[in-house]
Write an enzyme that holds these catalytic residues in place. Structure first.
Site, short mmCIF file in Angstrom:
data_model
loop_
_atom_site.label_atom_id
_atom_site.label_comp_id
_atom_site.label_asym_id
_atom_site.label_seq_id
_atom_site.Cartn_x
_atom_site.Cartn_y
_atom_site.Cartn_z
N GLN A 89 0.82 -1.21 0.00
CA GLN A 89 0.00 0.00 0.00
C GLN A 89 0.85 1.26 0.00
O GLN A 89 0.33 2.34 -0.32
CB GLN A 89 -0.93 0.01 1.21
CG GLN A 89 -0.21 0.18 2.54
CD GLN A 89 -1.12 0.00 3.73
OE1 GLN A 89 -1.47 -1.11 4.09
NE2 GLN A 89 -1.50 1.11 4.36
N CYS A 129 -5.09 0.35 3.60
CA CYS A 129 -5.07 -1.07 4.00
C CYS A 129 -6.44 -1.71 3.83
O CYS A 129 -6.56 -2.88 3.43
CB CYS A 129 -4.61 -1.19 5.44
SG CYS A 129 -5.61 -0.26 6.63
N HIS A 140 -5.94 -1.23 11.43
CA HIS A 140 -5.29 -1.77 10.23
C HIS A 140 -6.11 -2.94 9.67
O HIS A 140 -6.43 -3.89 10.38
CB HIS A 140 -3.88 -2.24 10.59
CG HIS A 140 -3.04 -2.63 9.42
ND1 HIS A 140 -2.93 -1.85 8.29
CD2 HIS A 140 -2.26 -3.72 9.19
CE1 HIS A 140 -2.11 -2.44 7.42
NE2 HIS A 140 -1.70 -3.58 7.95
#
Length: 325
Positions: free
Chosen positions: A127, A133, A267
Site C-alpha cells: 500500500q 489497507c 489496520h
C-alpha cells in the site's frame, strides 16, 4: 548480598553491547540491499535511527521469543514515521445494515487451513504511504471468494476502491472500512482488475473501467469469537482488522507473534488460514499484510490463536467480514 552480586553480574553478562564497527557495517549492508541514498544532512539522522532499530532487533532476538525481528527496508525509519500512512482502518463504524453469521456447528472446521497453498490468494502487495489497507483487505477477500466459486484468481483494483467508494463512506488514503468496500462493489456491479486500474498509492479521480469480478452480498462474523472466525476462515479468506500500531510490527520477520498489541483497531488485513507452528507448538492465524513482501515472513504474519470467545490477538476476532459471490 551475595544474591544481589550474582544478579548484577548476570545483568552485565547479558547487556547488549554492539561495536560501532558493527553498526557501520550493517548500515552499509542495509543501504546496498534496499538501494538507499541520503543527502549529507540526512545521513546522520538516518544512521542514528538505524542504530536504535538494529539494537532493538538484536536484543529482541537474544531473548528467545516465539517470534523474531529482522532488518528490513524500514530500518531507517522511526516507528512514528513508519506507521504514518501504513495503517488506515477507519474506526468509525459504517452505517450500513449488518448481516451477522456464526458458522460454528454448521461447517467442518479442520485442524489447519491454508488458502495461500490452495491458490486462492494473490501475491503480496504494498500500500506504500497511503492509508488504504482497508482496500487491500477488501480485494483480498473478494479475490479469494471468486477463486473458490469459479477457480479463477484475478488481482483486483485497490485504486478503484480508493478513488471511487467515497459515497459508501470510505476516505481513500485517509482510511476506510472493508464492509464499505464490499458495498461499493455491489453498488458498482463489480470491480475492475488491477491491470486495468493500477495502484498509484495516492488519492485520484474515479476512472471508468470494465468490472471483472462481483459479489452478491457480504456478512459480518460474530464478534469476539475466535472459533466463529475459524469456521469462517475454513470456508474462505476473511477480511479482519487488528491493532498494528505497536513497534513490534515494524520488524517482524517470522514465528508466532504473541507480543504487545491491543484492540484499538487501526489496520485492515486478510486472514488466509490457521494452524499450529511446529517450532513453538503455538496455534496461529495466518495473516496476509499489505506492506510488501520484504516485510514479515514474505509479507505474512502469524498471530497467536487463542480460541474461544475472545477478541483475539491484536483484536483479530473483533470485526471480521467476508463477501458472498
Amino acid at each position: 548480598m551475595r544474591f544481589l552480586i550474582f544478579a548484577l553480574l548476570a545483568a552485565c553478562a547479558t547487556a547488549l553491547v554492539i561495536p560501532e564497527e558493527e553498526f557501520q557495517y550493517q548500515f552499509a549492508k542495509f543501504q546496498i540491499a534496499y538501494n538507499k541514498s541520503y543527502s549529507r544532512q540526512e545521513f546522520g539522522q538516518r544512521y542514528g535511527v538505524f542504530k536504535t532499530n538494529y539494537a532493538k532487533i538484536t536484543q529482541h532476538n537474544l531473548e528467545k521469543h516465539s517470534w523474531s525481528l529482522a532488518v528490513n527496508e524500514f530500518a531507517d525509519l522511526t516507528w512514528d514515521e513508519f506507521k504514518a500512512g501504513r495503517l488506515g482502518y477507519k474506526k468509525v463504524k459504517s452505517s450500513l445494515p449488518r448481516t451477522v453469521v456464526n458458522l460454528k456447528g454448521l461447517v467442518n472446521i479442520p485442524a489447519s487451513v491454508d488458502w495461500v497453498s490452495a491458490g486462492a490468494v494473490t501475491g503480496v502487495k504494498d500500500q506504500q504511504q497511503c492509508g488504504s489497507c482497508w482496500a487491500f483487505s477488501t480485494t483480498g477477500s473478494v479475490e479469494g471468494a471468486v477463486f473458490i466459486s469459479s477457480g479463477r484468481l484475478t488481482s483486483l483494483s485497490e485504486q478503484q476502491l480508493v478513488d471511487c467508494s467515497s459515497a459508501e463512506g470510505n476516505e481513500g488514503c485517509n482510511g476506510g472500512l472493508m464492509d464499505d468496500g464490499f458495498q461499493y462493489i455491489i453498488d458498482n456491479k463489480g470491480i475492475c482488475s488491477e491491470d486495468a486500474y493500477p495502484y498509484t498509492a495516492a488519492d485520484g479521480t474515479c476512472q471508468t473501467c470494465t468490472p471483472v469480478s462481483t459479489i452478491s452480498s457480504f456478512v459480518d462474523v460474530t464478534a469476539n469469537d475466535e472459533d466463529a472466525l475459524a469456521a469462517a476462515v475454513a470456508q474462505q479468506p476473511v477480511s479482519v482488522a487488528i491493532e498494528a500500531d505497536q513497534d513490534g510490527f515494524q520488524f517482524y520477520s517470522g514465528g508466532v507473534f504473541d507480543g504487545t498489541c491491543g484492540t484499538n483497531l487501526d489496520h485492515g488485513v486478510l486472514a488466509v488460514g490457521y494452524g499450529t507452528d511446529s517450532s513453538s507448538g503455538e496455534d496461529y492465524w495466518l495473516v496476509k499484510n499489505s506492506w510488501g513482501s520484504s516485510w514479515g515472513d514474505n509479507g505474512y504474519i502469524m498471530l497467536v490463536k487463542k480460541g474461544g470467545q475472545t477478541a483475539g490477538q491484536c483484536g483479530i476476532a473483533m470485526e471480521p467480514s467476508y463477501p458472498v459471490v
